[in-house]
Design a protein around this motif. Sequence first.
Motif, PDB file in Angstrom:
ATOM      1  N   VAL A 297       0.975  -1.131  -0.050  1.00 58.66           N
ATOM      2  CA  VAL A 297       0.047   0.073  -0.016  1.00 58.66           C
ATOM      3  C   VAL A 297       0.867   1.371   0.031  1.00 58.66           C
ATOM      4  CG1 VAL A 297      -1.624   1.150   1.382  1.00 58.66           C
ATOM      5  CG2 VAL A 297      -1.980  -1.311   1.101  1.00 58.66           C
ATOM      6  N   GLU A 298       1.877   1.194   0.708  1.00 59.70           N
ATOM      7  CA  GLU A 298       2.713   2.442   0.902  1.00 59.70           C
ATOM      8  C   GLU A 298       3.487   2.646  -0.547  1.00 59.70           C
ATOM      9  OE1 GLU A 298       5.015   5.741   1.829  1.00 59.70           O
ATOM     10  OE2 GLU A 298       3.168   4.580   2.975  1.00 59.70           O
ATOM     11  N   GLN A 302       3.271   6.166  -2.809  1.00 60.76           N
ATOM     12  CA  GLN A 302       4.547   6.822  -3.370  1.00 60.76           C
ATOM     13  C   GLN A 302       4.292   6.866  -4.983  1.00 60.76           C
ATOM     14  OE1 GLN A 302       7.252   7.956  -1.800  1.00 60.76           O
ATOM     15  NE2 GLN A 302       6.148   7.702  -0.024  1.00 60.76           N
ATOM     16  N   ILE A 303       3.740   6.031  -5.797  1.00 58.43           N
ATOM     17  CA  ILE A 303       3.421   5.866  -7.002  1.00 58.43           C
ATOM     18  C   ILE A 303       2.818   7.090  -7.409  1.00 58.43           C
ATOM     19  CG2 ILE A 303       2.564   4.623  -9.315  1.00 58.43           C
ATOM     20  CD1 ILE A 303       3.465   2.247  -8.123  1.00 58.43           C
ATOM     21  N   ALA A 304       1.585   7.293  -6.468  1.00 63.19           N
ATOM     22  CA  ALA A 304       0.522   8.359  -6.875  1.00 63.19           C
ATOM     23  C   ALA A 304       1.202   9.623  -6.716  1.00 63.19           C
ATOM     24  CB  ALA A 304      -0.583   7.847  -5.836  1.00 63.19           C
ATOM     25  N   VAL A 305       1.763   9.781  -5.535  1.00 61.08           N
ATOM     26  CA  VAL A 305       2.510  10.984  -5.107  1.00 61.08           C
ATOM     27  C   VAL A 305       3.432  11.409  -6.388  1.00 61.08           C
ATOM     28  CG1 VAL A 305       3.979  12.359  -3.920  1.00 61.08           C
ATOM     29  CG2 VAL A 305       2.251  10.997  -2.748  1.00 61.08           C
ATOM     30  N   GLY A 306       4.389  10.480  -6.701  1.00 56.74           N
ATOM     31  CA  GLY A 306       5.282  10.912  -8.122  1.00 56.74           C
ATOM     32  C   GLY A 306       4.521  11.328  -9.419  1.00 56.74           C
ATOM     33  N   GLU A 427      11.565   9.651  -7.370  1.00 57.94           N
ATOM     34  CA  GLU A 427      12.267   9.055  -8.474  1.00 57.94           C
ATOM     35  C   GLU A 427      11.143   8.664  -9.517  1.00 57.94           C
ATOM     36  OE1 GLU A 427      14.162   6.493 -11.193  1.00 57.94           O
ATOM     37  OE2 GLU A 427      14.942   8.241  -9.838  1.00 57.94           O
ATOM     38  N   VAL A 428       9.864   8.295  -9.205  1.00 60.75           N
ATOM     39  CA  VAL A 428       8.798   8.260 -10.165  1.00 60.75           C
ATOM     40  C   VAL A 428       8.473   9.522 -10.952  1.00 60.75           C
ATOM     41  CG1 VAL A 428       6.080   7.706 -10.278  1.00 60.75           C
ATOM     42  CG2 VAL A 428       7.797   6.463  -8.696  1.00 60.75           C
TER      43      VAL A 428
END
Length: 480
Positions: A297-298, A302-306, A427-428
């Motif tokens: 989930v974390e 992180q992907i969503a924020v990126g 990074e994303v």
Amino acid sequence: MAVEGSEMAMKPTVVLYPMSGVGHLLPMVELAKLFLRHDFAVAVVLMQFPIKHPSLDSFISSVSAAHPSISFHQLPPPDDSFIASVSTTFPSIPMTFDGVRPNNHELLRFLAAHRRENDVRAVVLDFLCTVALDVVVAELDIPAYFFIATGASALASMLYFPSLELTDPGLGELADTPFHFPGLPPIPASDMPREVMDPASESCECFVNKIAPRLPDGDAFLINSFELLEAEAVKALREGACLPGRRMPKIYCIGPLITEGSRGKDETKAECMAWLDAQPRDSVVFLCFGSMGSFSVEQLKQIAVGLERSGQRFLWVVGIPKDPPTATSELDLDVLLPEGFLERTKQRGMVAKSWAPQVEVLNHGSVGCFVSHCGWNSTLEAISAGVAIVAWPLYAEQRMNKVFLVEQMKLAVVMEGYDREMVEADEVEAKVRWVMESEGGRELRRRAAAAKEMAAEAWSERGSSRQAWLDLVKTLKLKI
């Protein structure tokens, strides 16, 4: 299940024996379609296996409806204790070997009966089904070919791996020590498949002593790749450099074998394509990680924020996380993703639950980049569509595929942190921006477009894959 009639009995016949995984079955079905075009009867034998993907039955049903000439045959369970006797955790090499082996008796019965009424010219085995080789060759004396659902580079590494003579410390302790294989770029130990990283492990022992040494005992390799994509690996294979001291079977590069189109949820398919139709050309980042790809989930957050910070348009396929917040299997995107993410990005992003029509998405003109797990089917689909890849490998041979794509083919860039516990949002954001906005990214996309032309050329009238296929047809004494 199809019934063999007198007309089918008169035709030369091939029997295909795939692994039960969707990633193995899909290209094998495309191979079956090729045989059909040359007046060959095709029987696909489905083994019993402890793990079964939920979409497998629907996929087989859809293929049977669209291509009734492909005859599917389900082997009966070996015995009542079969499922309980094999671990049903994530498929390991020993689990795969032990899952295939109990099917040998029923496979022998099927083949013996089938060839009494059909002119069986060959059996095509999945490369992980080496344990079935004795049934086909020793018991029935039928030519056996191995279908390599991954690329020529992966095959070269598999064949040469037993020659490495690994000793302690295992690969897991060697970090970035490069390993050298004929025809391949140096592969860091950390990018080797994790299951073979410890020479004392059951997985390594099984692969080195039971699977890899049997592959050269087949009559030929049918590889889902094309020569221009993996020229150095193909050369090393043909010259026998990957099998010192042993006979090298004939090589047929007959790829790319790409599914005709994604078969799944029609409503989701229509929504995805309608959304893409409304986006500018080459503007969308597509993120999809295969049928077995899963994140925490974390990591999803992180992907969503990126993605949000990047400002890029995106189509993101989100699967069930490794650590779902509730026991239900229903995906609740509002719970999994950062608060307000879907609302804030709705003008430039679409999030699909678990599935999207990947082949159609990659071939849509609005897609400019593919963030992928580097599974070989997905890799070939991206190459055939001319889409640049951001490599985020997850399991199996995907890390090696990442090396081939980045270092040799120059068709991908790495999502840094894939080999650690977490890829950070920074990074994303940075990587998708680089691909979509920078001159380096534009050059990567130009190379991807050129690779698309090479893939198409492989199956043109005088292309290498077409010529290899016609050579195979001739070998099997088919009328063209």
